[in-house]
Design a protein around this motif. Sequence first.
Motif, PDB file in Angstrom:
ATOM      1  N   SER A 197     -39.236 -64.975 -48.552  1.00 50.78           N
ATOM      2  CA  SER A 197     -37.831 -65.369 -48.422  1.00 50.78           C
ATOM      3  C   SER A 197     -37.338 -66.085 -49.674  1.00 50.78           C
ATOM      4  O   SER A 197     -36.211 -65.869 -50.126  1.00 50.78           O
ATOM      5  CB  SER A 197     -37.656 -66.265 -47.193  1.00 50.78           C
ATOM      6  OG  SER A 197     -38.013 -65.578 -46.012  1.00 50.78           O
ATOM      7  N   ARG A 200     -37.020 -63.461 -52.239  1.00 47.63           N
ATOM      8  CA  ARG A 200     -36.200 -62.325 -51.779  1.00 47.63           C
ATOM      9  C   ARG A 200     -36.874 -60.988 -52.107  1.00 47.63           C
ATOM     10  O   ARG A 200     -36.236 -59.989 -52.391  1.00 47.63           O
ATOM     11  CB  ARG A 200     -34.792 -62.336 -52.394  1.00 47.63           C
ATOM     12  CG  ARG A 200     -33.995 -63.626 -52.287  1.00 47.63           C
ATOM     13  CD  ARG A 200     -33.825 -64.101 -50.862  1.00 47.63           C
ATOM     14  NE  ARG A 200     -32.719 -65.044 -50.744  1.00 47.63           N
ATOM     15  CZ  ARG A 200     -32.845 -66.376 -50.812  1.00 47.63           C
ATOM     16  NH1 ARG A 200     -34.043 -66.928 -51.034  1.00 47.63           N
ATOM     17  NH2 ARG A 200     -31.787 -67.159 -50.658  1.00 47.63           N
ATOM     18  N   HIS A 258     -37.499 -63.043 -44.032  1.00 44.90           N
ATOM     19  CA  HIS A 258     -36.862 -62.398 -45.191  1.00 44.90           C
ATOM     20  C   HIS A 258     -35.830 -61.370 -44.729  1.00 44.90           C
ATOM     21  O   HIS A 258     -34.718 -61.304 -45.261  1.00 44.90           O
ATOM     22  CB  HIS A 258     -37.936 -61.748 -46.058  1.00 44.90           C
ATOM     23  CG  HIS A 258     -37.409 -61.012 -47.244  1.00 44.90           C
ATOM     24  ND1 HIS A 258     -38.084 -59.975 -47.843  1.00 44.90           N
ATOM     25  CD2 HIS A 258     -36.239 -61.132 -47.931  1.00 44.90           C
ATOM     26  CE1 HIS A 258     -37.373 -59.507 -48.859  1.00 44.90           C
ATOM     27  NE2 HIS A 258     -36.253 -60.188 -48.926  1.00 44.90           N
TER      28      HIS A 258
END
Length: 308
Positions: A197, A200, A258
């Motif tokens: 996350s 990304r 994510h």
Amino acid sequence: MHTVIFGAGAVGGYFGGKLARAGFPVTFLVRKRRFEQLKNRGLIISSFHGDFTINPHLVVESKEIENPELVILALKNYHLEEALPQLEVLISNGATILPLLNGVQHMDTLTDRFGEENILGGVCYIESTLNEEGNIVQTSPMHDIVFGSLREGQSEFTSKIVNMLKKSELNVLQTDNIISEMWKKFILLTTLSGITSATRQPIGVARNDLVTRALLVDFIHEIYQIAITHKVPLPEDTVERIIKKVEDLPPAMTSSMHRDLEKGLPIEVESLQGYVLELANKHEIQIPVSRAIYSLLHPFLNGTPQLQ
């Protein structure tokens, strides 16, 4: 065994769909919007193990369910509090709860309210998501459930669960050390979700960059140290085993956090990385990596932040 699937999202919908497809009685307890969606289109699953569609038995209130025996609880952690009254009705009618939520913090909430005798421990390993149409897309060989009792005297009941899951062509492991297994998954998930996350990117990106990989390893060490200080019964080689698991993951694999982040949805940062900080503060342990990851993700707690 009559199984209630509490939440027909990417996890609960998949496991419940497999049980129903195998012929077991399954009731899906869902919100009204999901009720209408599944009533109109059916539960559509696109899976690594084969695509299928079922017409699920749906309810929106637990009081509509007769003779519940097992409840597979598959919600996001931030929905747990509002689900407790519905769970209370199911338990009062004879059900036992098998939670497959991310993390470990929810176990205190459930056992404090309902007692250990009504709660099993459990984790699942699955890569699945909902697409824009609300269909379940499951994309890897993993569709595994690991579970166990929190106290003795439930062997007959848990054996029935094992038999049911195996007949549904799911991978299942019953263990006498479920708290240890849940913490192993917690460390893996918290670090995997945090790093994918924050970058990304899928795990392969962090793994292939020497600097980010070193950060990930430090992240794993931090949470392991917190677990040991918190008196979680973990083996000494836990860190090495988790690093090996990370190394063995497909490079394109990511986390549900994510995916939720990319969709602009709320994320489970408080029950994962946030819980790590809570324990670190309690035990007065310095965890700079965990704190940095939490800080980077916190603005997205309730979805994509709106600029004023």
